[in-house]
Design an enzyme around this catalytic site. Structure first.
Site, PDB file in Angstrom:
ATOM      1  N   PHE A 101      -2.863  15.971   4.203  1.00 50.77           N
ATOM      2  CA  PHE A 101      -3.222  15.312   2.948  1.00 50.77           C
ATOM      3  C   PHE A 101      -1.990  15.309   2.046  1.00 50.77           C
ATOM      4  O   PHE A 101      -1.475  16.364   1.691  1.00 50.77           O
ATOM      5  CB  PHE A 101      -4.400  16.005   2.266  1.00 50.77           C
TER       6      PHE A 101
ATOM      7  N   ARG B   8       0.112  12.469  -9.108  1.00 54.26           N
ATOM      8  CA  ARG B   8       0.690  11.143  -8.884  1.00 54.26           C
ATOM      9  C   ARG B   8       2.126  11.042  -9.396  1.00 54.26           C
ATOM     10  O   ARG B   8       2.909  10.222  -8.922  1.00 54.26           O
ATOM     11  CB  ARG B   8      -0.150  10.060  -9.582  1.00 54.26           C
TER      12      ARG B   8
ATOM     13  N   ASP C 264      -4.190   5.524   6.042  1.00 57.77           N
ATOM     14  CA  ASP C 264      -4.648   6.812   6.584  1.00 57.77           C
ATOM     15  C   ASP C 264      -5.665   6.542   7.687  1.00 57.77           C
ATOM     16  O   ASP C 264      -5.321   6.455   8.866  1.00 57.77           O
ATOM     17  CB  ASP C 264      -5.220   7.627   5.425  1.00 57.77           C
TER      18      ASP C 264
ATOM     19  N   GLU D 161       0.849  -1.199   0.000  1.00 63.16           N
ATOM     20  CA  GLU D 161       0.000   0.000   0.000  1.00 63.16           C
ATOM     21  C   GLU D 161       0.876   1.237   0.000  1.00 63.16           C
ATOM     22  O   GLU D 161       1.957   1.242   0.593  1.00 63.16           O
ATOM     23  CB  GLU D 161      -0.863   0.025   1.273  1.00 63.16           C
ATOM     24  N   ASP D 162       0.403   2.300  -0.615  1.00 63.49           N
ATOM     25  CA  ASP D 162       1.136   3.563  -0.539  1.00 63.49           C
ATOM     26  C   ASP D 162       0.925   4.235   0.814  1.00 63.49           C
ATOM     27  O   ASP D 162       1.866   4.742   1.411  1.00 63.49           O
ATOM     28  CB  ASP D 162       0.742   4.506  -1.683  1.00 63.49           C
TER      29      ASP D 162
HETATM   30  C1  PRP Z   1      -5.863   5.706  -0.968  1.00 59.28           C
HETATM   31  C2  PRP Z   1      -4.580   4.932  -0.720  1.00 59.28           C
HETATM   32  C3  PRP Z   1      -5.029   3.778   0.129  1.00 59.28           C
HETATM   33  C4  PRP Z   1      -6.200   4.354   0.899  1.00 59.28           C
HETATM   34  C5  PRP Z   1      -5.759   4.682   2.296  1.00 59.28           C
HETATM   35  O1  PRP Z   1      -6.558   5.121  -2.029  1.00 59.28           O
HETATM   36  O2  PRP Z   1      -3.990   4.511  -1.921  1.00 59.28           O
HETATM   37  O3  PRP Z   1      -5.455   2.676  -0.645  1.00 59.28           O
HETATM   38  O4  PRP Z   1      -6.613   5.549   0.230  1.00 59.28           O
HETATM   39  O5  PRP Z   1      -6.760   5.355   3.007  1.00 59.28           O
HETATM   40  P1  PRP Z   1      -7.529   4.760   4.269  1.00 59.28           P
HETATM   41  O6  PRP Z   1      -6.491   4.171   5.196  1.00 59.28           O
HETATM   42  O7  PRP Z   1      -8.208   5.962   4.875  1.00 59.28           O
HETATM   43  O8  PRP Z   1      -8.513   3.728   3.802  1.00 59.28           O
HETATM   44  P2  PRP Z   1      -7.736   5.886  -2.811  1.00 59.28           P
HETATM   45  O9  PRP Z   1      -9.065   5.405  -2.327  1.00 59.28           O
HETATM   46  O10 PRP Z   1      -7.506   7.367  -2.752  1.00 59.28           O
HETATM   47  O11 PRP Z   1      -7.521   5.324  -4.278  1.00 59.28           O
HETATM   48  P3  PRP Z   1      -6.181   5.435  -5.186  1.00 59.28           P
HETATM   49  O12 PRP Z   1      -5.205   4.417  -4.631  1.00 59.28           O
HETATM   50  O13 PRP Z   1      -6.656   5.088  -6.549  1.00 59.28           O
HETATM   51  O14 PRP Z   1      -5.637   6.830  -5.087  1.00 59.28           O
END
Ligand code: PRP
Length: 175
Positions: free
Chosen positions: A154, A167, A106, A102-103
């Site tokens: 953010f 990105r 949050d 995961e990136d």
């Molecule tokens: C982002 C990120 C994680 C997630 C983390 O994805 O890549 O998958 O949110 O947030 P959380 O811990 O509050 O669940 P996003 O839904 O923005 O999709 P993306 O990866 O396509 O940017």
């Protein structure tokens, strides 16, 4: 970089800090697995695509790569709390050593949902490597590998977006 891209804001992690940390994570992960594990590195799109590409090249045990797509933010800055699995590769996880990449963690809701979905597929092991981890996430057990503790801001860049922008930044910035 154009003005619009530079408009992402204050740099939180520079490109060279990301590079050094990803190399260290790759070494730690390489020490934890052997060829017999048949390691499957499973990236969560879209946000992990840059981190994933750098991380797998820093791991020197045999591995395979797959992806799934989860989304919970849409164009918002706050999680919907209901992550959607938009693409599921359906590759068999049974008996595999799976490393979920995961990136960012949050609120933690995406990771909690994915872990419970993936555990049902009976992998031999299921570990998590996350580049950025916010302290409030409260995921149990916590990810085995964490790149950086992230400030409660953010963040964009190095794969992370705001409404699909930013990105491609080689660093991570705060909006
Ligand atoms: C982002 C990120 C994680 C997630 C983390 O994805 O890549 O998958 O949110 O947030 P959380 O811990 O509050 O669940 P996003 O839904 O923005 O999709 P993306 O990866 O396509 O940017």
């Amino acid at each position: 970089m154009t003005e619009a891209v530079q408009g992402a804001g204050r740099i939180v992690f520079q490109a060279h800090e990301l590079r050094d940390r990803v190399l260290a994570l790759g070494r730690e992960i390489s020490d934890a697995y052997g060829p017999e594990d048949r390691l499957l590195v499973l990236g969560v799109l879209k946000g992990s695509f840059v981190f994933m590409a750098d991380l797998v090249r820093a791991i020197d045990v045999p591995l395979q790569v797959d992806f799934l797509i989860a989304s919970s933010y849409g164009d918002e800055q706050v999680s919907s709390g209901d992550p959607k699995l938009l693409y599921d590769p359906g590759s068999s996880l049974q008996g595999r050593a799976v490393l979920l990449v995961e990136d960012i963690v949050d609120s933690g809701s995406t990771l909690r949902t994915l872990l419970s979905t993936l555990r049902e597929r009976r992998p031999a092991s299921l570990e998590v490597c996350v580049l950025l981890h916010k302290s409030a996430a409260g995921v149990e057990p916590p990810p085995r590998w964490v790149g950086f503790d992230a400030p409660n801001e953010f963040l964009v860049g190095y794969g992370l977006d705001h409404a699909e922008d930013f990105r491609q930044l080689p660093y991570i910035a705060s909006l």
